[in-house]
Design a protein around this motif. Structure first.
Motif, PDB file in Angstrom:
ATOM      1  N   ILE A  26       0.838  -1.202   0.000  1.00 29.76           N
ATOM      2  CA  ILE A  26       0.000   0.000   0.000  1.00 29.76           C
ATOM      3  C   ILE A  26       0.874   1.253   0.000  1.00 29.76           C
ATOM      4  O   ILE A  26       0.644   2.202  -0.766  1.00 29.76           O
ATOM      5  CB  ILE A  26      -0.954   0.011   1.215  1.00 29.76           C
ATOM      6  CG1 ILE A  26      -1.998  -1.099   1.074  1.00 29.76           C
ATOM      7  CG2 ILE A  26      -1.646   1.364   1.364  1.00 29.76           C
ATOM      8  CD1 ILE A  26      -2.825  -1.327   2.333  1.00 29.76           C
ATOM      9  N   LEU A  27       1.896   1.251   0.840  1.00 30.01           N
ATOM     10  CA  LEU A  27       2.761   2.429   0.966  1.00 30.01           C
ATOM     11  C   LEU A  27       3.581   2.666  -0.293  1.00 30.01           C
ATOM     12  O   LEU A  27       3.763   3.820  -0.707  1.00 30.01           O
ATOM     13  CB  LEU A  27       3.686   2.261   2.174  1.00 30.01           C
ATOM     14  CG  LEU A  27       3.024   2.026   3.527  1.00 30.01           C
ATOM     15  CD1 LEU A  27       4.045   2.085   4.643  1.00 30.01           C
ATOM     16  CD2 LEU A  27       1.930   3.054   3.782  1.00 30.01           C
ATOM     17  N   ILE A  28       4.086   1.584  -0.876  1.00 33.37           N
ATOM     18  CA  ILE A  28       4.869   1.714  -2.113  1.00 33.37           C
ATOM     19  C   ILE A  28       4.001   2.302  -3.227  1.00 33.37           C
ATOM     20  O   ILE A  28       4.446   3.164  -4.000  1.00 33.37           O
ATOM     21  CB  ILE A  28       5.455   0.349  -2.531  1.00 33.37           C
ATOM     22  CG1 ILE A  28       6.536  -0.075  -1.530  1.00 33.37           C
ATOM     23  CG2 ILE A  28       6.033   0.404  -3.943  1.00 33.37           C
ATOM     24  CD1 ILE A  28       6.985  -1.522  -1.678  1.00 33.37           C
ATOM     25  N   ALA A  29       2.758   1.841  -3.322  1.00 33.51           N
ATOM     26  CA  ALA A  29       1.830   2.368  -4.334  1.00 33.51           C
ATOM     27  C   ALA A  29       1.599   3.863  -4.135  1.00 33.51           C
ATOM     28  O   ALA A  29       1.545   4.634  -5.103  1.00 33.51           O
ATOM     29  CB  ALA A  29       0.508   1.607  -4.271  1.00 33.51           C
ATOM     30  N   ARG A  30       1.470   4.291  -2.873  1.00 33.56           N
ATOM     31  CA  ARG A  30       1.273   5.719  -2.582  1.00 33.56           C
ATOM     32  C   ARG A  30       2.507   6.531  -2.979  1.00 33.56           C
ATOM     33  O   ARG A  30       2.396   7.609  -3.550  1.00 33.56           O
ATOM     34  CB  ARG A  30       0.966   5.917  -1.103  1.00 33.56           C
ATOM     35  CG  ARG A  30      -0.304   5.279  -0.625  1.00 33.56           C
ATOM     36  CD  ARG A  30      -1.536   5.957  -1.148  1.00 33.56           C
ATOM     37  NE  ARG A  30      -1.761   7.252  -0.545  1.00 33.56           N
ATOM     38  CZ  ARG A  30      -2.812   8.024  -0.805  1.00 33.56           C
ATOM     39  NH1 ARG A  30      -3.734   7.598  -1.652  1.00 33.56           N
ATOM     40  NH2 ARG A  30      -2.950   9.190  -0.233  1.00 33.56           N
ATOM     41  N   LEU A  31       3.695   5.989  -2.655  1.00 31.22           N
ATOM     42  CA  LEU A  31       4.931   6.705  -2.973  1.00 31.22           C
ATOM     43  C   LEU A  31       5.145   6.825  -4.479  1.00 31.22           C
ATOM     44  O   LEU A  31       5.632   7.851  -4.974  1.00 31.22           O
ATOM     45  CB  LEU A  31       6.134   5.998  -2.341  1.00 31.22           C
ATOM     46  CG  LEU A  31       6.285   6.107  -0.819  1.00 31.22           C
ATOM     47  CD1 LEU A  31       7.476   5.290  -0.335  1.00 31.22           C
ATOM     48  CD2 LEU A  31       6.439   7.562  -0.375  1.00 31.22           C
ATOM     49  N   ASN A  32       4.799   5.778  -5.195  1.00 32.14           N
ATOM     50  CA  ASN A  32       5.030   5.765  -6.651  1.00 32.14           C
ATOM     51  C   ASN A  32       3.825   6.253  -7.450  1.00 32.14           C
ATOM     52  O   ASN A  32       3.826   6.199  -8.678  1.00 32.14           O
ATOM     53  CB  ASN A  32       5.417   4.356  -7.101  1.00 32.14           C
ATOM     54  CG  ASN A  32       6.794   3.950  -6.585  1.00 32.14           C
ATOM     55  OD1 ASN A  32       7.643   4.798  -6.328  1.00 32.14           O
ATOM     56  ND2 ASN A  32       7.014   2.657  -6.420  1.00 32.14           N
ATOM     57  N   HIS A  33       2.797   6.703  -6.731  1.00 24.69           N
ATOM     58  CA  HIS A  33       1.619   7.329  -7.356  1.00 24.69           C
ATOM     59  C   HIS A  33       0.922   6.414  -8.369  1.00 24.69           C
ATOM     60  O   HIS A  33       0.582   6.832  -9.487  1.00 24.69           O
ATOM     61  CB  HIS A  33       1.996   8.652  -8.041  1.00 24.69           C
ATOM     62  CG  HIS A  33       2.684   9.618  -7.136  1.00 24.69           C
ATOM     63  ND1 HIS A  33       2.034  10.275  -6.107  1.00 24.69           N
ATOM     64  CD2 HIS A  33       3.982  10.029  -7.085  1.00 24.69           C
ATOM     65  CE1 HIS A  33       2.892  11.046  -5.476  1.00 24.69           C
ATOM     66  NE2 HIS A  33       4.080  10.921  -6.031  1.00 24.69           N
ATOM     67  N   TYR A  34       0.746   5.152  -7.993  1.00 20.96           N
ATOM     68  CA  TYR A  34      -0.067   4.284  -8.848  1.00 20.96           C
ATOM     69  C   TYR A  34      -1.182   3.666  -8.008  1.00 20.96           C
ATOM     70  O   TYR A  34      -1.051   3.523  -6.797  1.00 20.96           O
ATOM     71  CB  TYR A  34       0.763   3.209  -9.551  1.00 20.96           C
ATOM     72  CG  TYR A  34       1.418   2.179  -8.669  1.00 20.96           C
ATOM     73  CD1 TYR A  34       0.717   1.086  -8.167  1.00 20.96           C
ATOM     74  CD2 TYR A  34       2.782   2.268  -8.374  1.00 20.96           C
ATOM     75  CE1 TYR A  34       1.321   0.129  -7.380  1.00 20.96           C
ATOM     76  CE2 TYR A  34       3.406   1.318  -7.573  1.00 20.96           C
ATOM     77  CZ  TYR A  34       2.681   0.247  -7.084  1.00 20.96           C
ATOM     78  OH  TYR A  34       3.289  -0.695  -6.304  1.00 20.96           O
ATOM     79  N   LYS A  35      -2.273   3.346  -8.695  1.00 22.80           N
ATOM     80  CA  LYS A  35      -3.451   2.822  -8.002  1.00 22.80           C
ATOM     81  C   LYS A  35      -3.286   1.331  -7.775  1.00 22.80           C
ATOM     82  O   LYS A  35      -3.019   0.573  -8.703  1.00 22.80           O
ATOM     83  CB  LYS A  35      -4.715   3.105  -8.816  1.00 22.80           C
ATOM     84  CG  LYS A  35      -6.007   2.848  -8.048  1.00 22.80           C
ATOM     85  CD  LYS A  35      -7.202   3.339  -8.843  1.00 22.80           C
ATOM     86  CE  LYS A  35      -8.511   3.090  -8.121  1.00 22.80           C
ATOM     87  NZ  LYS A  35      -8.620   3.812  -6.857  1.00 22.80           N
ATOM     88  N   LEU A  36      -3.457   0.934  -6.546  1.00 23.99           N
ATOM     89  CA  LEU A  36      -3.325  -0.470  -6.168  1.00 23.99           C
ATOM     90  C   LEU A  36      -4.694  -1.138  -6.191  1.00 23.99           C
ATOM     91  O   LEU A  36      -5.678  -0.545  -5.768  1.00 23.99           O
ATOM     92  CB  LEU A  36      -2.721  -0.559  -4.759  1.00 23.99           C
ATOM     93  CG  LEU A  36      -2.296  -1.927  -4.247  1.00 23.99           C
ATOM     94  CD1 LEU A  36      -1.071  -2.428  -5.016  1.00 23.99           C
ATOM     95  CD2 LEU A  36      -1.960  -1.844  -2.762  1.00 23.99           C
ATOM     96  N   ASP A  37      -4.756  -2.349  -6.711  1.00 26.55           N
ATOM     97  CA  ASP A  37      -5.999  -3.124  -6.665  1.00 26.55           C
ATOM     98  C   ASP A  37      -6.139  -3.669  -5.244  1.00 26.55           C
ATOM     99  O   ASP A  37      -5.546  -4.685  -4.888  1.00 26.55           O
ATOM    100  CB  ASP A  37      -5.955  -4.268  -7.672  1.00 26.55           C
ATOM    101  CG  ASP A  37      -7.263  -5.051  -7.701  1.00 26.55           C
ATOM    102  OD1 ASP A  37      -8.177  -4.751  -6.893  1.00 26.55           O
ATOM    103  OD2 ASP A  37      -7.378  -5.978  -8.539  1.00 26.55           O
ATOM    104  N   MET A  38      -6.931  -2.960  -4.424  1.00 21.53           N
ATOM    105  CA  MET A  38      -7.036  -3.303  -3.011  1.00 21.53           C
ATOM    106  C   MET A  38      -7.627  -4.697  -2.793  1.00 21.53           C
ATOM    107  O   MET A  38      -7.338  -5.349  -1.798  1.00 21.53           O
ATOM    108  CB  MET A  38      -7.862  -2.256  -2.267  1.00 21.53           C
ATOM    109  CG  MET A  38      -7.195  -0.888  -2.202  1.00 21.53           C
ATOM    110  SD  MET A  38      -5.594  -0.916  -1.357  1.00 21.53           S
ATOM    111  CE  MET A  38      -6.095  -1.155   0.345  1.00 21.53           C
ATOM    112  N   ASN A  39      -8.441  -5.152  -3.755  1.00 18.23           N
ATOM    113  CA  ASN A  39      -9.030  -6.484  -3.614  1.00 18.23           C
ATOM    114  C   ASN A  39      -7.978  -7.595  -3.697  1.00 18.23           C
ATOM    115  O   ASN A  39      -8.233  -8.724  -3.298  1.00 18.23           O
ATOM    116  CB  ASN A  39     -10.100  -6.706  -4.679  1.00 18.23           C
ATOM    117  CG  ASN A  39     -11.336  -5.853  -4.415  1.00 18.23           C
ATOM    118  OD1 ASN A  39     -11.760  -5.720  -3.269  1.00 18.23           O
ATOM    119  ND2 ASN A  39     -11.888  -5.267  -5.458  1.00 18.23           N
TER     120      ASN A  39
END
Length: 290
Positions: free
Chosen positions: A128-141
């Motif tokens: 989750i944190l890496i996705a926020r840092l790299n500004h990409y949307k993570l598939d939370m499911n």
């Protein structure tokens, strides 16, 4: 289950014996009618297991919780999860995505050895944190931490810690779903620690996250929920937070600068009286950013 003995209890037997001696209790004082002296002595020496019922009774008579016992047994060293959470927070604050990827590799290695699901949940947090840092949307499911939290019907401090450490980095829509689920259960934990209102702290962090993500409507909704809490006199920090959010609410609702600054000035005055200089700096910075 309650009718099955766990050999894991034997690992803690010597620590129980150590605490008994340090509390100047005789073996008879400790066991009384709970178990035979010979059974206790074999257990304390690490030579035999005991029923979980007897183990729990020993903890009660030592006035020690299982969490405290494990902490003492580790030599007063925090649990792995707390150490990793501290490292994860440090690397995220440094915006070091590569370091977080390195932690994922370590956690994957640890999980392969003992299959402790805590490691999987921390991997999910790192993702989750890496996705926020790299500004990409993570598939939370597809995220194991999100799937765990969304499907958990009973929340304890374990879930609260994971949620509190991830909510600042979760998208508003997902945050609202998890927050609704958490608040259904979190108030049940308040009696375990009367000095802290768990639901209040959780909701406060969620509101700040929503404000930073520029979601004023959702933030206002949850501020109104926060103001419904019955905050007692001894809950000093919670009362300080209420002043902060009252000022934020007035600002968002379009009150004049004079009106909302009245609340902030009350906040600063109280922090000055309590000599909480670092907290005052944190609140001032938050207000300036918001």
């Amino acid at each position: 289950s309650s009718d099955v003995c766990s050999s894991d209890l034997m690992v803690l037997s010597k620590t129980i014996a150590k605490i008994r001696k340090e509390k100047n209790l005789t073996v008879n004082d400790l066991i009384r009618d709970n178990m035979s002296k010979s059974s206790y002595n074999r257990f304390a020496a690490g030579k035999a297991d005991i029923h979980s019922h007897y183990f729990i009774e020993l903890l009660k008579r030592l006035h020690v919780t299982l969490t405290e016992l494990e902490y003492i047994d580790r030599g007063y060293v925090p649990k792995d999860i707390n150490i990793y959470l501290s490292r994860i927070k440090k690397f995220f604050n440094k915006r070091d995505a590569n370091a977080l990827k390195g932690i994922i590799k370590i956690l994957e290695s640890e999980y392969s050895k003992i299959h402790n699901t805590e490691y999987q949940h921390l991997i999910g947090l790192c993702e989750i944190l890496i996705a926020r840092l790299n500004h990409y949307k993570l598939d939370m499911n597809q995220n194991i931490l999100y799937r765990y939290l969304i499907n958990t019907s009973s929340w304890t401090r374990y879930e609260i810690i994971l949620f509190n450490n991830s909510l600042f980095y979760i998208e508003p829509e997902t945050l609202s779903i998890l927050l609704s689920n958490a608040l259904k259960h979190v108030h049940e934990l308040d009696d375990l620690n009367p000095q802290v209102v768990e639901g209040f702290r959780l909701l406060s962090n969620a509101i700040i996250s929503l404000l930073y993500q520029q979601e004023p409507t959702l933030a206002l909704y949850y501020i109104s929920k926060l103001e419904e809490f019955q905050v007692k006199e001894e809950h000093v920090y919670e009362r300080i937070l209420l002043l902060f959010f009252k000022g934020i609410r007035k600002k968002l609702e379009g009150y004049s600068e004079i009106e909302y600054n009245k609340e902030f000035n009350k906040l600063y005055f109280i922090l000055d009286v309590l000599q909480m200089e670092e907290q005052k700096r944190i609140f001032k910075n938050a207000i300036a950013k918001l």
